[in-house]
Every structure is written in C-alpha cells, then in structure tokens.
Design a protein around this motif. Structure first.
Motif, PDB file in Angstrom:
ATOM      1  N   THR A 111     -37.519   2.191  52.417  1.00 14.81           N
ATOM      2  CA  THR A 111     -38.426   1.410  53.262  1.00 14.81           C
ATOM      3  C   THR A 111     -38.748   2.170  54.551  1.00 14.81           C
ATOM      4  N   GLU A 112     -37.704   2.774  55.147  1.00 14.09           N
ATOM      5  CA  GLU A 112     -37.900   3.591  56.354  1.00 14.09           C
ATOM      6  C   GLU A 112     -38.782   4.798  56.044  1.00 14.09           C
ATOM      7  N   CYS A 113     -38.532   5.417  54.912  1.00 12.86           N
ATOM      8  CA  CYS A 113     -39.330   6.574  54.476  1.00 12.86           C
ATOM      9  C   CYS A 113     -40.813   6.178  54.418  1.00 12.86           C
ATOM     10  N   GLU A 114     -41.086   5.018  53.818  1.00 14.04           N
ATOM     11  CA  GLU A 114     -42.475   4.543  53.689  1.00 14.04           C
ATOM     12  C   GLU A 114     -43.102   4.267  55.049  1.00 14.04           C
ATOM     13  N   SER A 115     -42.290   3.796  55.997  1.00 14.38           N
ATOM     14  CA  SER A 115     -42.835   3.495  57.327  1.00 14.38           C
ATOM     15  C   SER A 115     -43.290   4.770  58.042  1.00 14.38           C
ATOM     16  N   TYR A 116     -42.544   5.861  57.841  1.00 14.02           N
ATOM     17  CA  TYR A 116     -42.954   7.131  58.474  1.00 14.02           C
ATOM     18  C   TYR A 116     -44.155   7.747  57.749  1.00 14.02           C
ATOM     19  N   LEU A 117     -44.238   7.552  56.453  1.00 18.63           N
ATOM     20  CA  LEU A 117     -45.427   7.999  55.727  1.00 18.63           C
ATOM     21  C   LEU A 117     -46.662   7.243  56.219  1.00 18.63           C
ATOM     22  N   GLN A 118     -46.471   5.955  56.554  1.00 18.06           N
ATOM     23  CA  GLN A 118     -47.582   5.147  57.078  1.00 18.06           C
ATOM     24  C   GLN A 118     -48.009   5.659  58.466  1.00 18.06           C
ATOM     25  N   LYS A 119     -47.024   6.017  59.303  1.00 14.17           N
ATOM     26  CA  LYS A 119     -47.342   6.570  60.625  1.00 14.17           C
ATOM     27  C   LYS A 119     -48.148   7.865  60.482  1.00 14.17           C
ATOM     28  N   LEU A 120     -47.746   8.702  59.527  1.00 14.77           N
ATOM     29  CA  LEU A 120     -48.461   9.959  59.295  1.00 14.77           C
ATOM     30  C   LEU A 120     -49.886   9.700  58.811  1.00 14.77           C
ATOM     31  N   GLN A 121     -50.058   8.671  57.994  1.00 13.21           N
ATOM     32  CA  GLN A 121     -51.405   8.325  57.515  1.00 13.21           C
ATOM     33  C   GLN A 121     -52.274   7.862  58.692  1.00 13.21           C
ATOM     34  N   THR A 122     -51.670   7.126  59.625  1.00 14.51           N
ATOM     35  CA  THR A 122     -52.404   6.668  60.812  1.00 14.51           C
ATOM     36  C   THR A 122     -52.864   7.862  61.660  1.00 14.51           C
ATOM     37  N   ILE A 123     -51.966   8.829  61.839  1.00 15.32           N
ATOM     38  CA  ILE A 123     -52.330  10.039  62.598  1.00 15.32           C
ATOM     39  C   ILE A 123     -53.452  10.779  61.899  1.00 15.32           C
ATOM     40  N   ASN A 124     -53.343  10.897  60.582  1.00 17.84           N
ATOM     41  CA  ASN A 124     -54.349  11.609  59.796  1.00 17.84           C
ATOM     42  C   ASN A 124     -55.720  10.933  59.918  1.00 17.84           C
ATOM     43  N   GLU A 125     -55.736   9.606  59.834  1.00 16.57           N
ATOM     44  CA  GLU A 125     -56.998   8.853  59.944  1.00 16.57           C
ATOM     45  C   GLU A 125     -57.584   8.953  61.351  1.00 16.57           C
TER      46      GLU A 125
END
Length: 482
Positions: A111-125
C-alpha cells in the motif's frame, strides 16, 4: 496479473538507485558508506546535496540488509527536499520517491509502495516530462555514479552531459561534469584543447564559492606546467577555506605533486584529523613519505641514514595499511604495501600480500598491470631476481599501454638491457628485450633490427616468431609505398 507483478512492472520504469544497475560486486560498500557519512557530518544546513546523500545512504543500507535504517534515511531525504522547495511534488523528489516505492515493495508494504508511485505520477503529470529527461534526476544519477564506483565514471559523465544539454546553466550538472571529466580525461590533450580545463573554468564561473573546483583546476594546470596560475588558485582556495576537508586534501596532493612534501604533510595530517577513515588521505600521506625516503636515499651515506629511512618506511607502511583497511581492493596501495614489506625486509609477508593482490586484481578484473609493475620492482630490488622482474615488467607493458606504470616499466627494461649489453656486447637476450620494447612502442623497424641482432647471438623460437610477425606487419606498408 496479481498485485505484486503489477507493482514490479511499474517499479522497473522508475529512475532511482534500484534501477540504475548499481552492481554490489562493483561497489566497495564500506568506502561508499564512509564517504557518505563523512559528507553528512561535514555538510550543514538544509540543502539538496544533503538530501541526495541521505537517499544514496539509504540504498547502501538496503544493500547491507538494514531496511529500517534505509527507510529512516529516505524519510530524512524527503524532509530536506521539501524544506528546500516548500512543496511535496517537486522534481528533485523523483529519485527519493522512487527509492521509497522500491524499499516498501521489498518490505512487503504494498500500500505504501502504491502511494509513492501515485506521488511520482502526480509529479510526472505536473511537469509533463519523462523522469529520464529531468536535469535534476540526471544530476543525481551522475553524482551517484561518481560516488559509488570508479567503474561508473564514464556513465556519470554521460548523465551530466545529457543534463547540460537540457539545462546548460544548471550549476550542479556543470560541477558534476567538471569532476567527471577530471577523473576520466587522460593523455592526448593540450592546455588549449583540454575539455577538463574548459569545463572546470565554466563550473567555477557558475560556482565562484566552490574552492574545491579551484584546487582541481590548479592540479590539472600542473600537468601543463601552468605553475603561476595554479599557485594563485591554491592560495586563494586555502585563504577562503582553510579548514575545508576536501580543500585541504586536494591542496595536500597539489603540494606533493610539486615535490613540496613539507607543505603537504601538515595539511593532509590536519585533514586526516577530520576524516580518520579516509583511504585517500592515508594514501597521499604514504606517497609523501615515499618522496622523503627517496630524498634521503639519494643523499648517499645509506648507513648513516639507515635508522631514519626505516622510520619513514614504517610511516609509509602504516598509512598504506590504513588505506587498504578502509578501502578493500585498493590495488595500488596493496601493491605498494607489499613492496615496502619487501624493502623492510619481510620477504614472506611481501610475497603473501602480492599473491592476495594478484588474486584481488584478477577477481575484480582491475589494475592487474599495476600489480605486475610492483611485483617486478619487488623481484628486481628486493629479491635480485632479474628474470622474474623482466617477465612482470613485460606483463605490465602488454596490459596497459601509456599508463605511468607502463612508462616506468619501459625505463626499467631499457636500463636492464643496456646494463647487460655494456657487460657483454653479445648478450642476445638483452637485444631481445630492446626489440620487445620497440615493438610495444610501435617502432617496428627498430624492433626488427634488435631481434635480428639477438638471433645472431642466440637461437630462440620466440624471438624468431616475433621477428617474422614484425616483418609481416610492415609488408603492406612496403607494398603500398611501391
């Protein structure tokens, strides 16, 4: 596809330490750990370099199996980056968030792993740029390669170069590129066309308070005998940063290269007080004491100086022991240490160390030519075995043309051959040594002449083969000339 596989597919697309092919076998973990901890101790305040160091330290801790420590270091890195930029989704966080995603995956915190992947997606967008084309990411990647292994220096250079193509005025990439060039540029350049000198000047222009860069430029100027400018740079750096550990160690190296060991030793000793586990400083001190030893021996009257020479030799051995303790696989220091045990004389310890060093160099596929050179010196100077010395000098020549050890091996072989010819003008082996030297230097006509002379005094199949190969190699040129 299950959750774990989906995560792993996404993780491999990230830009971070876990995806940069940092092979554990290439890395001297204690040395890198030492270097990072020293940086954290000496750097103060809230800056990107500190945040970057914590992220790199986390990966080292992960490799050592300390996952909780790694996690704490990454959280510190995040905090420092956010304090620098006052935002949670800044480009500088891409690598640290990537490391956190990977680390949580390894700790089964999906779950934590997914949260950091989401943060990276936000930066990318937010920035609409691939992470591999972000100058801040390329800079951090370059610094990581510089820090982790000499084998990665070329990769570091390419990262900084690409970063500068995207952002020419990025000060950190300019600094990193200058240091990468300094560590990778060897012969073939002049003062006017040296990329290292040009880039160091540019980096200093963009970072006028970076006194380490000034000393690196001074050291490179020495190579081209630009002594006045080099001395001015060193004086300026020392006046501005008298207690900076890296300024002290590089100025110490500068003075040693100038032959001023009495100015070098106090600076290096002072730097060692701040960084007692620095293999670089210990090695530089050993080299300084080697110069003092050579100066004493050149004064003659060896019997009168014997006690003093032995004291200096003990200092050399101590610092080389420390250098090899703090950096495992430090081939040059290991080889030099073995030679000095031979000089002591402690022949059995020297032989033992040489065999260990040969094995290490073969396992690492690194600097075998250095071990051959030092072993040749040991055979010639300590064991008086000219035949084995010749064999290993030749090995050095074959393995690394153009290196300083190659040049010293050439000089030693030339002296051996000429000394033998003075004693016996019909010494075929001596002429064959000269033939080998000419051949390695690409002087084929002189090599042919020497091998023909050698064969006029001695029958030898190897010399005959070398002669035939040389004659065959020049046939195309003769045909072309006709």
């Amino acid at each position: 596809m299950d959750r774990e596989k989906v995560l792993r597919t996404k993780l491999y697309q990230l830009e971070c330490h876990f995806t940069w092919a940092l092979r554990k076998d290439d890395i001297d973990l204690p040395k890198v750990l030492n270097s990072l901890e020293e940086q954290l101790k000496l750097d103060h305040g809230k800056n990107k370099a500190l945040a970057r160091a914590y992220s790199a330290l986390a990966y080292v801790k992960f490799l050592q199996g300390f996952q909780e420590e790694a996690l704490n270091n990454l959280m510190t890195s995040v905090q420092l980056y956010i304090e620098c930029h006052e935002e949670e989704f800044h480009k500088t966080l891409i690598v640290t968030y990537g490391n956190l995603a990977w680390l949580n995956y390894h700790m089964n915190n999906y779950t934590e792993c997914e949260s950091y992947l989401q943060k990276l997606q936000t930066i990318n967008e937010k920035h609409s740029t691939e992470a591999s084309s972000v100058p801040e990411v390329l800079g951090e990647k370059g610094w990581t390669f510089l820090k982790f292994s000499q084998k990665y220096y070329e990769r570091a250079k390419e990262c900084f170069k690409k970063g500068l193509e995207l952002e020419p005025k990025d000060s950190e990439c300019n600094t990193g590129y200058a240091i990468a060039l300094f560590r990778t540029e060897y012969g073939g350049f002049t003062y006017t066309n040296s990329p290292t000198i040009k880039q160091l000047r540019r980096a200093i222009e963009m970072n006028p308070d970076d006194d380490v860069l000034k000393v690196l430029l001074a050291m490179r100027l020495l190579k081209y005998m630009r002594y006045d400018e080099a001395e001015i740079l060193v004086k300026n750096a020392l006046e501005r940063s008298p207690d900076h550990p890296h300024v002290m160690r590089y100025v110490g190296k500068f003075f040693r290269s100038r032959g001023c060991v009495d100015r070098s030793i106090p600076l290096l000793s002072k730097a060692l007080d701040q960084s007692p586990h620095s293999s670089f400083i210990h090695h530089q001190l050993a080299l300084c004491y080697k110069i003092k030893k050579i100066q004493l021996l050149q004064e003659g009257n060896h019997h009168a100086h014997a006690s003093q020479v032995q004291q200096i030799r003990d200092q050399i051995i101590y610092h080389l022991e420390m250098a090899t303790t703090h950096t495992t696989g430090f081939i040059t220091a290991m080889s030099d240490l073995a030679l000095h045990y031979g000089e002591k004389p402690d022949i059995s310890r020297a032989e033992e160390l040489f065999q260990m060093t040969f094995q290490t160099a073969k396992e690492k596929n690194d600097s075998l030519y250095v071990v051959n050179f030092y072993y040749a010196e040991f055979q010639l100077l300590c064991k008086r075995c000219e035949a084995l010395a010749i064999k290993h000098y030749k090995q050095c020549l074959k393995l690394c043309p153009g290196s300083s050890e190659w040049k010293q091996s050439c000089n030693s072989l030339k002296k051996i051959a000429e000394k033998r010819i003075r004693k016996n003008t019909q010494d075929g082996e001596a002429y064959a040594i000269l033939g080998f030297l000419h051949k390695e230097k690409g002087e084929n006509l002189q090599a042919i002449e020497c091998y023909e002379k050698a064969l006029s005094y001695i029958d030898n199949d190897e010399y005959l083969r070398n002669l035939c190969d040389l004659k065959m190699s020049i046939l195309p040129y003769k045909a072309k000339a006709q």
